[in-house]
Design an enzyme around this catalytic site. Structure first.
Site, PDB file in Angstrom:
ATOM      1  N   THR A   1      35.592  44.486  35.387  1.00 36.53           N
ATOM      2  CA  THR A   1      34.722  43.647  34.555  1.00 36.53           C
ATOM      3  C   THR A   1      33.559  44.430  33.958  1.00 36.53           C
ATOM      4  OG1 THR A   1      35.217  41.695  35.853  1.00 36.53           O
ATOM      5  CG2 THR A   1      33.172  41.638  34.629  1.00 36.53           C
TER       6      THR A   1
ATOM      7  N   ASP B   1      42.335  46.378  34.682  1.00 38.70           N
ATOM      8  CA  ASP B   1      41.822  45.313  35.531  1.00 38.70           C
ATOM      9  C   ASP B   1      42.324  45.707  36.919  1.00 38.70           C
ATOM     10  OD1 ASP B   1      41.371  41.872  35.300  1.00 38.70           O
ATOM     11  OD2 ASP B   1      42.067  42.812  37.153  1.00 38.70           O
TER      12      ASP B   1
END
Ligand code: ASP
Length: 345
Positions: free
Chosen positions: A22, A65
Site C-alpha cells: 500500500t 501487492d
C-alpha cells in the site's frame, strides 16, 4: 546500480529494498489500489533528503501487492541484502502489510549471525494520501536501521511507533494504523519524541560470520481445527501429494480432539515421515503439551510442540528447515522445538 538519493562517505548508509504494498500504491481507474514505482517515495518524503545518513534504494523486479509474495521472492530480497551486506549499516524493506510477518519471519531464519538491522515497514494508507502513516513509518525505520548508538542485529517490523521482532509479529488490524502486534514478546523499541530501545530484549550481537540460507520446501500445510471438523477434511489435508510437514492449529494450550480417528490420522502421517507441529490458535500464550489430557495423545505419537511461536513464524521455520535439511527429518524436528532466532520463549 542502486538509485543513490543522498551520499556521503562519512555517514552511515542504509539500503531501502522496495517490494510494493500500500505504501507505494495509487488508485486505478476503478478506484482499486495497485502497486506503483518507487521514485515517488522520495517526492512523498522530502524530509529524507535532510537526514544525516546516506540512503540508497533498490526495487524488486516485480512490484507487488504482498498477497502475491512467494518464497522465491523471499530469496530475492535476501539476496539483495546479502550482496549489499558489507556496504551498508542497515536495511529497510518496504513491504505490504498483509504478508509482512511471513516475510520478516522467513528472513529471520534465512540470516544466521545477522549483525545489522533489517527493518520491515509499510503503511495502511499510500504515501500519496494526505494522512498517510507511511512517512512516519519509513523515517523511523530508517532511523533505526541507521542508528549508531544501538544496533539491533535482528529482522524487525516497525509500525506505528513500535519496533517488533519480525518473527514474533502478526498483522492484527486491517484498518487501524497500529496494524501489528507481538503478543508473546515485548516490543524492542518505542518511538516518541526520541526512539527508546529496550536493549536487554534485543538479540545479542553474533560473534560468527553471516550465513544466508536460501532453500525452502513449500510442501507444507496448515490444518486449522474447528468443532465439527470432519475425517474427510483432515484426510484431504494430510493426504495431499508429497506433503512433508503440517502445522496443526489447535485450541488453547495446544489441545485437539481426542477421537480415535483424528489421532490415528496424525499417527499414520507421522509414521510415513511427515512432520506435525502443534501451534495454538490463541494469539497469546503457548502450547503446553500434556497440560491437558487433550494433548497427551499428540505428544505420545510424536507431534512437536510449537511453544508460543506465531503461525507465520511456524510456517516459515518449517519451510526453511525442510529446505535446509531435506534428508534429516530428525534434525528438522529437533530444531523446530528449539528457538533459533528468538521466535519462541
Ligand atoms: N494489500 C496490501 C499488501 O499487503 C496491504 C498493505 O500493504 O497494507 O500489499
Amino acid at each position: 546500480m542502486y538509485n543513490s538519493v543522498v551520499d556521503d562517505m562519512r555517514k552511515n548508509k542504509v539500503l531501502i529494498v522496495y517490494t510494493g504494498g500500500t505504501i507505494g500504491m495509487v488508485q486505478d481507474e476503478s478506484g482499486s489500489l495497485k502497486p506503483f514505482a518507487l521514485d515517488s517515495i522520495y517526492d512523498a518524503v522530502p524530509q529524507l533528503r535532510a537526514c544525516d545518513y546516506a540512503i540508497d534504494s533498490v526495487t524488486l523486479d516485480e512490484i507487488i501487492d504482498s498477497s502475491n509474495m512467494t518464497p522465491k521472492m523471499w530469496v530475492s530480497i535476501a539476496s539483495i541484502i546479502e550482496h549489499a551486506y558489507d556496504e551498508y549499516d542497515g536495511f529497510v524493506v518496504l513491504h505490504g502489510t498483509d504478508t509482512m510477518a511471513y516475510t520478516a519471519s522467513a528472513l529471520s531464519f534465512m540470516f544466521k549471525n545477522l549483525a545489522k538491522p533489517i527493518v520491515f515497514t509499510g503503511s495502511q494508507l499510500p504515501l500519496s494520501a494526505l494522512r498517510s502513516d507511511g512517512r512516519e513509518n519509513i523515517i523511523c525505520a530508517l532511523e533505526i536501521a541507521a542508528a549508531r548508538q544501538v544496533v539491533v542485529p535482528e529482522v524487525c517490523i516497525f509500525f506505528e511507533n513500535r519496533l517488533y521482532r519480525g518473527n514474533r509479529s502478526t498483522k492484527v488490524n486491517a484498518e487501524n494504523f497500529d496494524a501489528f502486534a507481538s503478543y508473546n514478546y515485548p516490543s524492542l523499541a518505542k518511538a516518541g519524541i526520541g526512539i527508546s530501545f529496550k536493549e536487554r530484549l534485543v538479540l545479542p550481537m553474533p560473534t560468527e560470520a553471516l550465513q544466508v540460507r536460501k532453500k525452502f520446501d513449500t510442501r507444507v500445510a496448515v490444518l486449522k481445527l474447528f468443532p465439527g471438523i470432519g475425517k474427510e477434511v483432515v484426510g484431504a489435508v494430510l493426504g495431499a501429494k508429497d506433503l512433508q510437514g503440517v502445522v496443526v492449529e489447535t485450541y488453547g494450550s495446544g489441545n485437539a480432539p481426542t477421537e480415535a480417528w483424528f489421532i490415528a490420522a496424525l499417527e499414520e502421517a507421522i509414521k510415513k515421515g511427515m512432520i506435525v507441529m502443534n501451534v495454538t490458535q490463541c494469539k497469546a500464550g503457548a502450547v503446553k503439551m500434556r497440560q491437558y489430557a487433550a494433548s497427551c495423545d499428540m505428544d505420545r505419537i510424536g507431534v512437536i510442540g510449537g511453544g508460543d511461536i506465531t503461525i507465520e513464524a511456524a510456517i516459515a521455520k518449517m519451510m526453511c528447515l525442510l529446505g535446509e535439511y531435506p534428508d534429516d527429518k530428525e534434525h528438522v524436528k529437533l530444531r523446530l522445538g528449539q528457538s533459533l532466532r528468538g521466535e519462541m520463549s
